[in-house]
Enzyme design. Structure first.
Site, PDB file in Angstrom:
ATOM      1  N   SER A 126       7.937 -48.223  26.497  1.00  0.00           N
ATOM      2  CA  SER A 126       7.465 -47.371  27.594  1.00  0.00           C
ATOM      3  C   SER A 126       6.374 -46.469  27.035  1.00  0.00           C
ATOM      4  O   SER A 126       6.259 -46.289  25.818  1.00  0.00           O
ATOM      5  CB  SER A 126       8.613 -46.557  28.185  1.00  0.00           C
ATOM      6  OG  SER A 126       9.318 -45.844  27.176  1.00  0.00           O
TER       7      SER A 126
ATOM      8  N   GLU B 262       3.871 -42.763  27.597  1.00  0.00           N
ATOM      9  CA  GLU B 262       3.635 -41.475  28.245  1.00  0.00           C
ATOM     10  C   GLU B 262       2.144 -41.227  28.367  1.00  0.00           C
ATOM     11  O   GLU B 262       1.388 -41.442  27.424  1.00  0.00           O
ATOM     12  CB  GLU B 262       4.276 -40.344  27.427  1.00  0.00           C
ATOM     13  CG  GLU B 262       4.050 -38.965  28.042  1.00  0.00           C
ATOM     14  CD  GLU B 262       4.663 -37.848  27.231  1.00  0.00           C
ATOM     15  OE1 GLU B 262       5.906 -37.753  27.226  1.00  0.00           O
ATOM     16  OE2 GLU B 262       3.907 -37.094  26.582  1.00  0.00           O
TER      17      GLU B 262
ATOM     18  N   ASP C 222      21.139 -28.562  18.992  1.00  0.00           N
ATOM     19  CA  ASP C 222      20.374 -29.527  19.784  1.00  0.00           C
ATOM     20  C   ASP C 222      21.268 -30.669  20.265  1.00  0.00           C
ATOM     21  O   ASP C 222      21.135 -31.153  21.388  1.00  0.00           O
ATOM     22  CB  ASP C 222      19.214 -30.089  18.957  1.00  0.00           C
ATOM     23  CG  ASP C 222      18.027 -29.141  18.887  1.00  0.00           C
ATOM     24  OD1 ASP C 222      17.738 -28.487  19.903  1.00  0.00           O
ATOM     25  OD2 ASP C 222      17.399 -29.060  17.825  1.00  0.00           O
TER      26      ASP C 222
ATOM     27  N   HIS D 141       9.499 -45.409  22.939  1.00  0.00           N
ATOM     28  CA  HIS D 141       8.690 -44.689  23.924  1.00  0.00           C
ATOM     29  C   HIS D 141       7.471 -44.113  23.213  1.00  0.00           C
ATOM     30  O   HIS D 141       7.611 -43.287  22.315  1.00  0.00           O
ATOM     31  CB  HIS D 141       9.515 -43.562  24.546  1.00  0.00           C
ATOM     32  CG  HIS D 141       8.808 -42.812  25.628  1.00  0.00           C
ATOM     33  ND1 HIS D 141       8.420 -43.398  26.821  1.00  0.00           N
ATOM     34  CD2 HIS D 141       8.407 -41.503  25.709  1.00  0.00           C
ATOM     35  CE1 HIS D 141       7.840 -42.493  27.589  1.00  0.00           C
ATOM     36  NE2 HIS D 141       7.796 -41.339  26.940  1.00  0.00           N
TER      37      HIS D 141
ATOM     38  N   TYR E  10      15.872 -33.878  20.422  1.00  0.00           N
ATOM     39  CA  TYR E  10      15.148 -33.373  19.252  1.00  0.00           C
ATOM     40  C   TYR E  10      15.813 -33.794  17.942  1.00  0.00           C
ATOM     41  O   TYR E  10      16.755 -33.154  17.484  1.00  0.00           O
ATOM     42  CB  TYR E  10      15.029 -31.839  19.334  1.00  0.00           C
ATOM     43  CG  TYR E  10      14.187 -31.406  20.504  1.00  0.00           C
ATOM     44  CD1 TYR E  10      12.815 -31.231  20.364  1.00  0.00           C
ATOM     45  CD2 TYR E  10      14.742 -31.251  21.770  1.00  0.00           C
ATOM     46  CE1 TYR E  10      12.023 -30.892  21.441  1.00  0.00           C
ATOM     47  CE2 TYR E  10      13.957 -30.914  22.858  1.00  0.00           C
ATOM     48  CZ  TYR E  10      12.598 -30.736  22.688  1.00  0.00           C
ATOM     49  OH  TYR E  10      11.812 -30.412  23.754  1.00  0.00           O
TER      50      TYR E  10
ATOM     51  N   ASP F 294       7.624 -25.919  28.710  1.00  0.00           N
ATOM     52  CA  ASP F 294       7.099 -24.867  27.840  1.00  0.00           C
ATOM     53  C   ASP F 294       6.580 -23.713  28.680  1.00  0.00           C
ATOM     54  O   ASP F 294       6.025 -23.923  29.759  1.00  0.00           O
ATOM     55  CB  ASP F 294       5.961 -25.415  26.976  1.00  0.00           C
ATOM     56  CG  ASP F 294       6.429 -26.502  26.022  1.00  0.00           C
ATOM     57  OD1 ASP F 294       7.567 -26.386  25.528  1.00  0.00           O
ATOM     58  OD2 ASP F 294       5.667 -27.458  25.789  1.00  0.00           O
TER      59      ASP F 294
ATOM     60  N   PHE G  94       0.328 -30.334  16.175  1.00  0.00           N
ATOM     61  CA  PHE G  94       1.313 -30.632  17.211  1.00  0.00           C
ATOM     62  C   PHE G  94       2.718 -30.618  16.618  1.00  0.00           C
ATOM     63  O   PHE G  94       3.657 -30.041  17.196  1.00  0.00           O
ATOM     64  CB  PHE G  94       0.979 -31.997  17.821  1.00  0.00           C
ATOM     65  CG  PHE G  94       1.728 -32.337  19.074  1.00  0.00           C
ATOM     66  CD1 PHE G  94       2.337 -31.368  19.846  1.00  0.00           C
ATOM     67  CD2 PHE G  94       1.794 -33.659  19.494  1.00  0.00           C
ATOM     68  CE1 PHE G  94       3.017 -31.698  21.009  1.00  0.00           C
ATOM     69  CE2 PHE G  94       2.470 -34.007  20.661  1.00  0.00           C
ATOM     70  CZ  PHE G  94       3.085 -33.018  21.414  1.00  0.00           C
TER      71      PHE G  94
END
Length: 289
Positions: A7, A9, A152, A260, A139, A101, A211
């Site tokens: 997949s 994004e 998490d 992904h 995460y 965020d 990032f």
């Protein structure tokens, strides 16, 4: 090793040039027959309308299964669920439900006075509506706001129990990071098959490094060193393809069946990695005429 299910994004376009880039990205990657493609929200919900429009357009024109990102930021419960209803009316049945965020410069996340306090509340409301398959974030490296790694895992368990069907992880650089996280999740009662690793093909190391720091993703010294040396020799693309393909191969060897890809609307590296993993493009007859 069989080819994985994949997949992608995408980012919603913010300009005419961005629209062309998104469409070019879709044209390059659609022949890979992805399970779904997702379209993100900007920080603070800044691209809410752009995301809605991009999702509706992609769903209508591409033939792909499109998942819309939906966050809790800067919106009331009613406003958030109205956006979800608009997705459903457009024929979109997949949502990636996230807390989101905060706006740039806002510091920590502050819930809207009439909004969802967190992603669990959003997931519960979407699950109750019964209109969507729900995916969530996870995460493998601790979230910047998490006190520790176990927190998490426990939070992800709450999201799964609230109605999430699948978790897409933040990107990471070493397969062992994911395997360690999967083990901890399974120990907490989370089905390991619900976890799909998020993969970031590195188009630009400086950008990826920044990032990673913002996301709390651990950067192995060997990766930093390799890209520093590759930049001197103008071999960054070759290195990026090799590192990403090796990471994916190790994950598949470890029992992972789905991947992904965070494409950043730059499809070539993602396409090359998919080819290396045995994902073959499918060309329809109408495109051959």
């Amino acid at each position: 090793m069989s080819a994985p299910e994949i997949s992608f994004e995408f980012f919603p376009p913010k300009s005419l040039e961005g629209s062309f880039r998104l469409w070019d990205t879709v044209q390059v990657l659609a022949p890979m027959s992805p399970r779904f493609v997702s379209v993100t929200y900007g920080a603070g919900g800044t691209t809410r309308e752009l995301t809605r429009d991009a999702v509706a357009t992609l769903h209508k024109s591409s033939g792909l299964n499109v998942a819309a990102h939906l966050t809790c930021v800067n919106a009331s419960r009613a406003e958030t669920l109205e956006i979800a209803d608009q997705f459903a009316e457009a024929g979109v049945k997949e949502i990636v439900a996230l807390r989101g965020d905060p706006p740039k410069g806002a510091g920590a996340f502050t819930p809207h006075a009439d909004g969802f306090a967190n992603s669990v509340e959003l997931i519960e409301a979407l699950a109750e509506a019964g209109k969507f398959d729900i995916r969530v974030g996870a995460y493998p490296d601790p979230h910047p706001e998490a006190p520790n790694a176990q927190a998490d895992v426990e939070w992800l368990k709450r999201k799964i129990d609230a109605g999430a069907d699948e978790a897409l992880t933040q990107f990471f650089f070493e397969a062992e990071t994911f395997f360690r996280f999967r083990d901890a999740c399974q120990k907490a009662g989370i089905d390991g098959d619900k976890l799909t690793p998020g993969i970031l093909p590195i188009e630009n190391w400086k950008g990826a490094r920044n990032f990673a720091k913002r996301c709390g993703t651990q950067i192995p010294a060997w990766v930093d060193d390799a890209f520093t040396k590759a930049a001197r020799d103008d071999r960054e693309d070759l290195l990026a393809t090799a590192i990403c393909t090796e990471l994916c191969s190790e994950l598949l060897d470890g029992g992972v069946k789905r991947l992904h890809f965070y494409t950043l609307n730059r499809p070539e590296l993602t396409r090359d990695v998919c080819h290396a993993l045995g994902v073959q493009p499918k060309v329809s007859l109408e495109n051959v005429a």
